[in-house]
Design a protein around this motif. Structure first.
Motif, PDB file in Angstrom:
ATOM      1  N   ALA A   1      -6.924   2.943  -0.188  1.00 24.82           N
ATOM      2  CA  ALA A   1      -5.589   2.748   0.665  1.00 24.82           C
ATOM      3  C   ALA A   1      -4.908   1.468  -0.004  1.00 24.82           C
ATOM      4  O   ALA A   1      -3.874   0.706  -0.009  1.00 24.82           O
TER       5      ALA A   1
ATOM      6  N   ARG B   1     -16.925   2.320  10.049  1.00 22.90           N
ATOM      7  CA  ARG B   1     -15.967   1.414   8.928  1.00 22.90           C
ATOM      8  C   ARG B   1     -15.797   2.618   7.781  1.00 22.90           C
ATOM      9  O   ARG B   1     -16.391   3.344   7.438  1.00 22.90           O
ATOM     10  N   VAL B   2     -15.368   1.535   7.354  1.00 21.50           N
ATOM     11  CA  VAL B   2     -14.423   1.996   6.028  1.00 21.50           C
ATOM     12  C   VAL B   2     -15.179   1.940   5.143  1.00 21.50           C
ATOM     13  O   VAL B   2     -16.216   1.520   4.891  1.00 21.50           O
TER      14      VAL B   2
ATOM     15  N   SER C   1      -7.226  -6.035   7.356  1.00 21.94           N
ATOM     16  CA  SER C   1      -8.165  -4.879   7.257  1.00 21.94           C
ATOM     17  C   SER C   1      -6.238  -4.054   7.962  1.00 21.94           C
ATOM     18  O   SER C   1      -6.470  -2.427   7.892  1.00 21.94           O
ATOM     19  N   LYS C   2      -5.292  -4.786   8.056  1.00 21.22           N
ATOM     20  CA  LYS C   2      -3.843  -4.635   8.486  1.00 21.22           C
ATOM     21  C   LYS C   2      -2.454  -4.463   7.188  1.00 21.22           C
ATOM     22  O   LYS C   2      -3.356  -5.558   6.184  1.00 21.22           O
TER      23      LYS C   2
ATOM     24  N   GLN D   1      -2.702  -3.624   0.747  1.00 16.70           N
ATOM     25  CA  GLN D   1      -3.782  -2.172   1.205  1.00 16.70           C
ATOM     26  C   GLN D   1      -2.142  -1.959   1.665  1.00 16.70           C
ATOM     27  O   GLN D   1      -1.655  -2.352   2.755  1.00 16.70           O
TER      28      GLN D   1
ATOM     29  N   GLN E   1      -1.818   1.117   3.562  1.00 26.48           N
ATOM     30  CA  GLN E   1      -2.286   1.976   5.211  1.00 26.48           C
ATOM     31  C   GLN E   1      -3.075   0.756   6.332  1.00 26.48           C
ATOM     32  O   GLN E   1      -4.444   0.341   5.570  1.00 26.48           O
ATOM     33  N   SER E   2      -3.810   0.186   7.498  1.00 33.34           N
ATOM     34  CA  SER E   2      -3.790  -0.507   8.011  1.00 33.34           C
ATOM     35  C   SER E   2      -5.562   0.597   8.358  1.00 33.34           C
ATOM     36  O   SER E   2      -5.729   1.856   8.476  1.00 33.34           O
ATOM     37  N   THR E   3      -6.353  -0.427   8.402  1.00 32.94           N
ATOM     38  CA  THR E   3      -7.976   0.291   8.532  1.00 32.94           C
ATOM     39  C   THR E   3      -8.715  -0.819   9.913  1.00 32.94           C
ATOM     40  O   THR E   3      -7.639  -1.522  10.391  1.00 32.94           O
TER      41      THR E   3
ATOM     42  N   SER F   1     -13.917  -3.982   9.714  1.00 28.49           N
ATOM     43  CA  SER F   1     -14.830  -3.871   9.915  1.00 28.49           C
ATOM     44  C   SER F   1     -15.883  -4.132  10.932  1.00 28.49           C
ATOM     45  O   SER F   1     -16.759  -3.735  11.649  1.00 28.49           O
TER      46      SER F   1
ATOM     47  N   GLN G   1     -12.538   5.241   1.203  1.00 30.25           N
ATOM     48  CA  GLN G   1     -11.496   5.158   1.561  1.00 30.25           C
ATOM     49  C   GLN G   1      -9.955   3.889   1.264  1.00 30.25           C
ATOM     50  O   GLN G   1      -9.283   4.010   1.524  1.00 30.25           O
ATOM     51  N   LEU G   2     -11.310   3.059   1.044  1.00 24.21           N
ATOM     52  CA  LEU G   2     -10.532   1.558   0.708  1.00 24.21           C
ATOM     53  C   LEU G   2      -9.668   1.910  -1.039  1.00 24.21           C
ATOM     54  O   LEU G   2      -8.844   1.363  -0.932  1.00 24.21           O
TER      55      LEU G   2
END
Length: 213
Positions: free
Chosen positions: A151, A142-143, A95-96, A127, A129-131, A134, A147-148
């Protein structure tokens, strides 16, 4: 006990609603949602895998390395060696983003440790950008797949050689959000290349969750 890969099929695909009948996904174990690490061996394994890099000075962090090695060895023992010889393993990004203190390369490490010499492991997708992770946010926050996709980016330096087949690797299959986004990005870049999903575990719900309905 001999561990074998299990196929996501009509009997359980509904638990992972972003998957379609056209998707080919395999998993080793079942991780029970809403239960902590003490509930099962798999819950303990996943809990150790997800220890944050920023907590590396904490007691018990060494369990993360052991969990990574265990996953690598078990996956390697269950995969067809001929497929592994020719396939490209693509770790699902965490996620980061790469510049975040909690950027985690655990999936890449699992892939690279499957054998010596290493299989063809490529971070084809990264990725930008960080999200929010989950497993750390409520369901509605949650993303999303879209959105993913927005990203994610293809690392063109790693994509110069077209794979003959792709295995998207991740630790836990929940809704299938990350797999769907990864599949979309990779199939757009490499049209016609077969893609499968390989997961350490799929998420299941405890029986008493349904008893309350």
């Amino acid at each position: 006990m001999t561990v074998r890969l299990s196929l996501i099929d009509d009997s359980n695909r509904g638990d992972h609603f972003h998957l379609t009948p056209a998707d080919t996904c395999f998993y080793l174990f079942e991780y029970t949602s809403h239960r902590d690490y003490s509930f099962s061996q798999t819950n303990s394994l996943i809990s150790n895998l997800k220890k944050k890099p920023s907590q590396s000075s904490n007691a018990g962090y060494y369990h993360k390395g052991r969990a990574i090695m265990s996953c690598a060895q078990t996956l390697a023992a269950t995969l067809n060696p001929n497929w592994l010889n020719s396939a490209t393993l693509v770790p699902t990004p965490g996620s980061k983003a790469r510049d975040h203190p909690d950027y985690d390369d655990r999936i890449e490490r699992i892939c690279r440790l499957m054998r010596n010499p290493e299989p063809d492991v490529r971070n084809l997708v990264y990725q930008t950008q960080s999200t929010a992770a989950s497993h750390e946010v409520a369901q509605g926050n949650r993303v999303t797949v879209q959105q993913l996709i927005e990203a994610y980016a293809i690392d063109e330096a790693a994509a110069q050689r077209t794979p003959t087949s792709i295995g998207i690797v991740d630790d836990v299959l929940t809704a299938g959000t990350h797999f769907r986004a990864m599949h979309s990005v990779l199939s757009a870049r490499f049209p016609g290349v077969p893609i499968i999903g390989l997961f350490v575990a799929r998420r299941v719900f405890p029986a008493d969750d349904f008893d309350m309905l």
